[in-house]
Design an enzyme around this catalytic site. Structure first.
Site, PDB file in Angstrom:
ATOM      1  N   PRO A  43       0.690  -1.278   0.046  1.00  0.00           N
ATOM      2  CA  PRO A  43       0.074   0.054   0.120  1.00  0.00           C
ATOM      3  C   PRO A  43       0.862   1.301   0.088  1.00  0.00           C
ATOM      4  CG  PRO A  43      -1.080  -1.637   1.661  1.00  0.00           C
ATOM      5  CD  PRO A  43       0.282  -2.150   0.891  1.00  0.00           C
ATOM      6  N   GLU A  44       0.648   2.216  -1.033  1.00  0.00           N
ATOM      7  CA  GLU A  44       1.328   3.448  -0.782  1.00  0.00           C
ATOM      8  C   GLU A  44       0.501   4.763  -0.366  1.00  0.00           C
ATOM      9  OE1 GLU A  44       2.993   4.037  -4.850  1.00  0.00           O
ATOM     10  OE2 GLU A  44       3.550   1.778  -4.954  1.00  0.00           O
TER      11      GLU A  44
END
Length: 271
Positions: free
Chosen positions: A2-3
């Site tokens: 996840p960014e």
């Protein structure tokens, strides 16, 4: 992994359910995450009112008067708001139970996430102290990128993903931002002109804002706090499209490994 947009999407999703709620219990089913969950977490957090839910880079901060819980989703982590009495699934490692009968549940199959506690300013914590500015803040611009790039022979994409330069611009959004800016990700960081860095900083902001508004990118392991996936993947222009025609010029999208990360670019549009 996840960014920033996925983490920000999660923050916005869970915040309304946490703010001003008191923690009634902390249930740790598996403490062996990337770093062990402190054995004192329950005693530190129980009874505290959650005053703020913030994000710093890819870290989530649950602030209370006694200290701050620092959360990281790792490679496969996610957070849900669930009924406190709902049965946990496999890999549901932690519940932070709240007044009102709900709980914040941490799910992390690969156990690369983290849940830590600090009584000090979280900005001074070793995991956060060296982080650069937020890409959506006034502290991030083309001049900063150029200053850090001066004399560097490493690829410009590596510069963009350096958390000391700017936080939260991970692999997907670095590729997308460089495409919009027309910059070849393989180009040496020190050989990019100032005006192009200004354009790149603008593109980083645009890409991240659009991704946040769309709810994050759909990845194999990432879903939002309510279990629904993000939808920015429908707007990806180069990432994951190797061999497909460029949406701008029709040239085949190329893939290369830079700093051990898959990188996608258009050899015609990006110079």
């Amino acid at each position: 992994m996840p960014e920033l947009p996925e983490v920000e999407t999660t923050r916005r999703g869970i915040a309304p359910h946490l703010l001003d709620r008191r923690v009634t219990d902390v249930v740790v089913r598996e403490a062996r995450l990337r770093w062990p969950i402190p054995s004192t977490l329950k005693a530190s957090l129980q009874g505290q009112r959650i005053q703020a839910v913030e994000r710093r880079g890819k870290y989530l901060l649950l602030r209370t008067a006694a200290g701050t819980a620092i959360l990281h989703l790792g490679m496969s982590g996610s957070l849900r708001i669930v009924s406190a009495d709902s049965l946990p699934a496999r890999h549901d490692h932690v519940d932070i139970r709240l007044t009102g009968g709900m709980a914040l549940r941490l799910h992390d199959p690969r156990r690369f996430g983290a849940l830590l506690w600090t009584q000090d300013d979280p900005e001074s914590h070793p995991l956060l102290a060296s982080l650069g500015p937020e890409p959506l803040s006034d502290g991030f611009d083309g001049a900063r990128l150029q200053a850090y790039a001066r004399g560097r022979r490493s690829p410009v994409k590596a510069l963009l993903m350096d958390g000391r330069v700017v936080v939260g611009v991970g692999n997907i959004y670095a590729s997308e931002s460089l495409f919009r800016a027309g910059i070849d990700p393989r180009r040496a960081a020190g050989r990019v002109a100032a005006v192009r860095y200004e354009r790149l900083a603008t593109c980083v902001r645009e890409v991240l804002i659009e991704a946040i508004e769309a709810g994050g990118t759909t990845l194999r392991d990432f879903v939002r706090e309510d279990g629904r996936p993000g939808y920015f993947s429908v707007s990806l222009r180069v990432y994951g499209r190797a061999g497909q025609p460029c949406l701008v010029c029709g040239t085949g999208i190329q893939a290369v490994v830079l700093a051990q990360r898959n990188t996608f670019y258009c050899p015609s549009c990006q110079r």
